[in-house]
Write a protein that holds these residues in place. Structure first.
Motif, PDB file in Angstrom:
ATOM      1  N   GLY A 178      30.203  92.895  32.755  1.00 30.19           N
ATOM      2  CA  GLY A 178      30.621  91.642  32.136  1.00 30.19           C
ATOM      3  C   GLY A 178      29.943  91.364  30.814  1.00 30.19           C
ATOM      4  N   ARG A 179      29.524  92.424  30.092  1.00 29.81           N
ATOM      5  CA  ARG A 179      28.786  92.229  28.848  1.00 29.81           C
ATOM      6  C   ARG A 179      29.685  92.314  27.619  1.00 29.81           C
ATOM      7  NH1 ARG A 179      23.469  93.530  30.003  1.00 29.81           N
ATOM      8  NH2 ARG A 179      22.923  92.417  28.092  1.00 29.81           N
ATOM      9  N   LEU A 180      30.872  92.916  27.763  1.00 29.95           N
ATOM     10  CA  LEU A 180      31.788  93.060  26.634  1.00 29.95           C
ATOM     11  C   LEU A 180      33.188  93.330  27.157  1.00 29.95           C
ATOM     12  CD1 LEU A 180      32.257  96.352  26.635  1.00 29.95           C
ATOM     13  CD2 LEU A 180      30.158  96.366  25.308  1.00 29.95           C
ATOM     14  N   LEU A 181      34.154  93.349  26.248  1.00 31.09           N
ATOM     15  CA  LEU A 181      35.545  93.657  26.603  1.00 31.09           C
ATOM     16  C   LEU A 181      35.964  94.927  25.885  1.00 31.09           C
ATOM     17  CD1 LEU A 181      38.179  92.595  28.037  1.00 31.09           C
ATOM     18  CD2 LEU A 181      38.820  91.706  25.793  1.00 31.09           C
ATOM     19  N   ARG A 182      36.345  95.929  26.648  1.00 29.92           N
ATOM     20  CA  ARG A 182      36.817  97.174  26.037  1.00 29.92           C
ATOM     21  C   ARG A 182      38.210  96.988  25.450  1.00 29.92           C
ATOM     22  NH1 ARG A 182      37.306 101.830  29.620  1.00 29.92           N
ATOM     23  NH2 ARG A 182      37.340 103.051  27.681  1.00 29.92           N
ATOM     24  N   VAL A 183      38.428  97.535  24.277  1.00 32.93           N
ATOM     25  CA  VAL A 183      39.737  97.568  23.642  1.00 32.93           C
ATOM     26  C   VAL A 183      39.949  98.988  23.130  1.00 32.93           C
ATOM     27  CG1 VAL A 183      39.741  95.130  23.003  1.00 32.93           C
ATOM     28  CG2 VAL A 183      38.786  96.806  21.406  1.00 32.93           C
ATOM     29  N   HIS A 184      41.158  99.276  22.668  1.00 31.99           N
ATOM     30  CA  HIS A 184      41.455 100.616  22.173  1.00 31.99           C
ATOM     31  C   HIS A 184      40.507 100.965  21.015  1.00 31.99           C
ATOM     32  CE1 HIS A 184      43.767 104.170  21.240  1.00 31.99           C
ATOM     33  NE2 HIS A 184      43.832 103.796  19.975  1.00 31.99           N
ATOM     34  N   GLY A 185      39.767 102.032  21.191  1.00 32.39           N
ATOM     35  CA  GLY A 185      38.879 102.506  20.138  1.00 32.39           C
ATOM     36  C   GLY A 185      37.493 101.910  20.135  1.00 32.39           C
ATOM     37  N   GLY A 186      37.205 100.944  21.036  1.00 42.84           N
ATOM     38  CA  GLY A 186      35.885 100.346  21.008  1.00 42.84           C
ATOM     39  C   GLY A 186      35.750  99.157  21.941  1.00 42.84           C
ATOM     40  N   ALA A 187      35.144  98.075  21.435  1.00 42.57           N
ATOM     41  CA  ALA A 187      34.885  96.905  22.271  1.00 42.57           C
ATOM     42  C   ALA A 187      34.771  95.656  21.423  1.00 42.57           C
ATOM     43  CB  ALA A 187      33.607  97.105  23.090  1.00 42.57           C
ATOM     44  N   LEU A 188      34.983  94.505  22.083  1.00 44.42           N
ATOM     45  CA  LEU A 188      34.859  93.192  21.452  1.00 44.42           C
ATOM     46  C   LEU A 188      33.955  92.315  22.319  1.00 44.42           C
ATOM     47  CD1 LEU A 188      38.624  92.542  20.543  1.00 44.42           C
ATOM     48  CD2 LEU A 188      36.785  93.097  18.937  1.00 44.42           C
ATOM     49  N   PRO A 189      33.395  91.244  21.734  1.00 40.82           N
ATOM     50  CA  PRO A 189      32.564  90.332  22.542  1.00 40.82           C
ATOM     51  C   PRO A 189      33.396  89.672  23.627  1.00 40.82           C
ATOM     52  CG  PRO A 189      32.254  89.933  20.187  1.00 40.82           C
ATOM     53  CD  PRO A 189      33.443  90.832  20.317  1.00 40.82           C
ATOM     54  N   LEU A 190      32.848  89.582  24.820  1.00 38.52           N
ATOM     55  CA  LEU A 190      33.522  88.921  25.932  1.00 38.52           C
ATOM     56  C   LEU A 190      33.105  87.466  25.975  1.00 38.52           C
ATOM     57  CD1 LEU A 190      35.330  89.349  28.460  1.00 38.52           C
ATOM     58  CD2 LEU A 190      33.225  89.689  29.749  1.00 38.52           C
ATOM     59  N   SER A 191      34.080  86.570  26.065  1.00 35.89           N
ATOM     60  CA  SER A 191      33.781  85.143  26.082  1.00 35.89           C
ATOM     61  C   SER A 191      32.946  84.770  27.305  1.00 35.89           C
ATOM     62  CB  SER A 191      35.073  84.323  26.087  1.00 35.89           C
ATOM     63  OG  SER A 191      34.785  82.952  26.283  1.00 35.89           O
ATOM     64  N   PRO A 192      31.831  84.051  27.108  1.00 33.45           N
ATOM     65  CA  PRO A 192      31.031  83.610  28.251  1.00 33.45           C
ATOM     66  C   PRO A 192      31.655  82.451  29.006  1.00 33.45           C
ATOM     67  CG  PRO A 192      30.095  82.752  26.233  1.00 33.45           C
ATOM     68  CD  PRO A 192      31.232  83.645  25.831  1.00 33.45           C
ATOM     69  N   THR A 193      32.740  81.884  28.459  1.00 36.07           N
ATOM     70  CA  THR A 193      33.352  80.713  29.101  1.00 36.07           C
ATOM     71  C   THR A 193      34.393  81.096  30.143  1.00 36.07           C
ATOM     72  OG1 THR A 193      35.037  80.498  27.367  1.00 36.07           O
ATOM     73  CG2 THR A 193      32.970  79.335  27.031  1.00 36.07           C
TER      74      THR A 193
END
Length: 246
Positions: free
Chosen positions: A47-62
């Motif tokens: 639950g530390r980040l969100l995987r997307v194609h080619g990498g990752a983005l910040p995962l909302s803590p809300t």
């Protein structure tokens, strides 16, 4: 570099840059892309980040249960609510999504306000009880426990029969690439239906939602009419979206 050190570096870089690109990181750290992708999978499972194609983005803590979200940024929510109140005019039909920020908004409504508020959130409907001139229309359906709101075909059909002036939409993330996002697929579909049922859509965004993302897309950023947040206008917010800092 040890695995844990590499993961810590990835999280630090994500916080700094707002996204991770696996190919670039593999070259920089002199490891394979498979190694970086494995690290990202592990961090996503935690639950530390969100995987997307080619990498990752910040995962909302809300993206969390209501009881947890109630303790997040209470002062910021109150400021956003005060900034949003003048947008509601007497006689309007207003769709109000669930969420703790909208509960803060209800608490500050003018006592004599006369309008109609449509909601699929039982907590919002109950909080409107002290306002005798507000007509309350509660949309029903199976309750999604994470958010404690009605969902499903029944709720979507009800919103499809409404033509509202405003929709106060709850999201858990606003990000340049993924747009407006939330944490549950059925909720994302219903929120998109709500937006189509209103002339204007307003998003109240606490600081932890800006630049963050959740797994399920509601719509692009430019589907919002107004974003109310804190601080300067983000450079990735579309020009057509009115930004009102708190």
């Amino acid at each position: 570099m040890l695995t844990q050190d590499r993961k810590a570096l990835l999280l630090d870089r994500l916080g700094r840059d707002g996204r991770l690109i696996a190919a670039e990181l593999a070259t920089e750290l002199q490891v394979s892309e498979d190694t970086i992708r494995r690290d990202l999978r592990d961090l996503a499972a935690e639950g530390r980040l969100l995987r997307v194609h080619g990498g990752a983005l910040p995962l909302s803590p809300t993206h969390a249960p209501v009881a947890t979200r109630q303790s997040l940024h209470p002062q910021a929510k109150a400021r956003l609510a005060r900034r949003a109140l003048p947008l509601i005019r007497p006689g309007q039909i207003v769709i109000m999504d669930g969420g703790t920020t909208h509960l803060a908004m209800v608490a500050q409504l003018p006592p004599g306000l006369a309008c109609t508020i449509v909601t699929h959130a039982p907590a919002i409907a109950a909080a409107l009880e002290p306002f005798p001139r507000i007509e309350i229309l509660l949309i029903g359906g199976p309750i999604l426990r994470l958010s404690m709101v009605a969902c499903g075909a029944e709720a979507a059909e009800a919103y499809g029969n409404i033509r509202a002036d405003l929709c106060f939409l709850g999201v858990t993330g606003l990000q340049s690439e993924t747009g407006l996002t939330t944490g549950h697929p059925e909720e994302a579909r219903l929120k998109a239906r709500m937006m189509r049922s209103a002339a204007e859509t307003i998003v109240l965004a606490t600081p932890d939602k800006l630049g963050a993302t959740s797994p399920f897309r509601i719509a692009g950023l430019d589907a919002a009419t107004t974003v109310i947040s804190q601080g300067p206008r983000p450079d990735w917010l579309p020009d057509r979206v009115v930004h009102l800092s708190a």
